[in-house]
Scaffold this active site. Structure first.
Site, PDB file in Angstrom:
ATOM      1  N   ILE A  63       0.895  -1.228   0.034  1.00 50.93           N
ATOM      2  CA  ILE A  63      -0.060  -0.213  -0.139  1.00 50.93           C
ATOM      3  C   ILE A  63       1.094   1.318  -0.019  1.00 50.93           C
ATOM      4  CG2 ILE A  63      -1.998  -1.102   1.140  1.00 50.93           C
ATOM      5  CD1 ILE A  63      -1.040   0.181   3.912  1.00 50.93           C
ATOM      6  N   TYR A  64       2.236   1.170   0.386  1.00 51.78           N
ATOM      7  CA  TYR A  64       3.000   2.564   0.197  1.00 51.78           C
ATOM      8  C   TYR A  64       3.023   3.028  -1.192  1.00 51.78           C
ATOM      9  CZ  TYR A  64       4.884   0.856   4.670  1.00 51.78           C
ATOM     10  OH  TYR A  64       5.165   0.417   5.966  1.00 51.78           O
TER      11      TYR A  64
END
Length: 345
Positions: free
Chosen positions: A60-61
């Site tokens: 998700i970064y």
């Protein structure tokens, strides 16, 4: 650089790990930083030359961009992939459909394949659940992770941000079903946030699970750049105070750290990191920086030594307030403390 074995595995990881939440600057994680590919290459070059073999990221970064940039940096720098321990995560939202999040078999398998592609590798060393999914039985999650180990797509799996009972439930399920188990737990721990010492740290020591630390400097609070009077320099703590750090406790800690840093001729950040590295439960502390000089400073933490008196000072100023059931257990188990003869005391 120093190295430790990760939990009950045979895997050696550097005691400092490169954090990459600030790579890319896309979407929600843009508040953490927006390092471009050149800066990413510089950081990875710097840490690997210092002996760091451990890099941590998450799907998700920056909506997957962090993983992509790490993979590209490994190619750009001509680093031998097998020399690195790459860790990433699964759990968060990665799309708009009902199954684009969580820890179901469907989502995990989709996401491990996507992460492998972005990282440009055919295996992930440490695949971590980002936190618990209350809608998916832990049994389904662990069996899926075990299948991925057997398939060769991942080598080990770990957890992040769980309670002690949730982690123990998972460990027990693995044990009694002869499955691979959680090798590590990634948690928030620092001189001002020692909450994990109540239940989680004793569990990790008892079960021989590695501990990876995120936000070891409490969002910059333990670098000394923030002041007790509320006048704060520019930094993440001003715009996104998460998690809720114990600011007053941190300022008390800084009152001890400042003269100690001057005496040792090191930075306050180095002392804050070094304290963590002196805790037996800690396997590796994750360091992240927006500027290269910050990273260079953090890397020197492995060289810092403390006297017993200095460690005692830091322990006393930052220790947790006693609470139930610890206060009762301490008294009621004194008669079973090792090396104490209460009948003849």
């Amino acid at each position: 650089m120093k190295y430790k074995i990760l939990g009950n595995t045979g895997l050696k990881v550097s005691t400092l790990c490169l954090g990459t939440m600030n790579y890319g600057g896309k979407g929600f994680f843009g508040y953490m930083g927006n390092l471009d590919q050149k800066a990413v290459d510089e950081q990875i070059k710097k840490v690997t030359e210092a002996g760091v073999n451990f890099i941590d990221t998450a799907n998700i970064y920056s909506e997957g961009l962090s993983e992509t940039m790490i993979g590209q940096a490994i190619k750009n720098l001509d680093i031998n992939r097998d020399d690195l321990v790459l860790a990433t995560k699964v759990r968060g939202t990665m799309g708009k459909s009902q199954n684009d999040l969580g820890l179901s078999k469907k989502h995990i398998i989709q996401q491990v394949d996507a992460s492998l592609k972005r990282l440009g590798t055919d295996y992930i060393d440490l695949y971590q659940i980002h936190t618990i999914d209350p809608l998916t039985p832990i049994e389904e999650t662990i069996r899926t992770l075990d299948d991925l180990v057997r398939s060769g797509k991942i080598r080990y799996f770990g957890a992040c941000n769980t309670t002690a009972w949730q982690l123990m439930k998972g460990l027990s399920y693995s044990k009694y079903n002869h499955l691979d188990r959680f090798a590590s737990l990634q948690a928030n721990y620092s001189l001002d946030v020692r909450d994990t010492e109540r239940e989680i740290v004793p569990l990790l020591l008892d079960q021989n699970v590695g501990m990876l630390i995120w936000s070891p400097l409490s969002g910059g609070l333990l670098t000394g750049k923030y002041k007790r009077n509320g006048q704060k320099e520019e930094g993440r703590l001003n715009t996104f105070p998460f998690p809720p750090f114990h600011e007053e406790r941190a300022y008390d800690v800084l009152d001890i750290l400042k003269p100690m840093a001057e005496q040792k001729n090191v930075s306050i950040a180095q002392l804050s990191l070094a304290w963590l590295l002196h805790q037996p439960v800690v396997t590796s502390a994750i360091i992240g920086a927006t500027k290269l000089h910050q990273l260079e400073d953090n890397l020197k933490a492995v060289e810092v030594a403390f006297t017993n008196d200095e460690l005692a000072q830091l322990d006393n100023v930052s220790k947790l307030p006693i609470e139930y059931p610890g206060n009762v257990l301490e008294i009621m188990t004194m008669d079973r403390s090792a090396g104490v003869d209460f009948q003849n005391a």
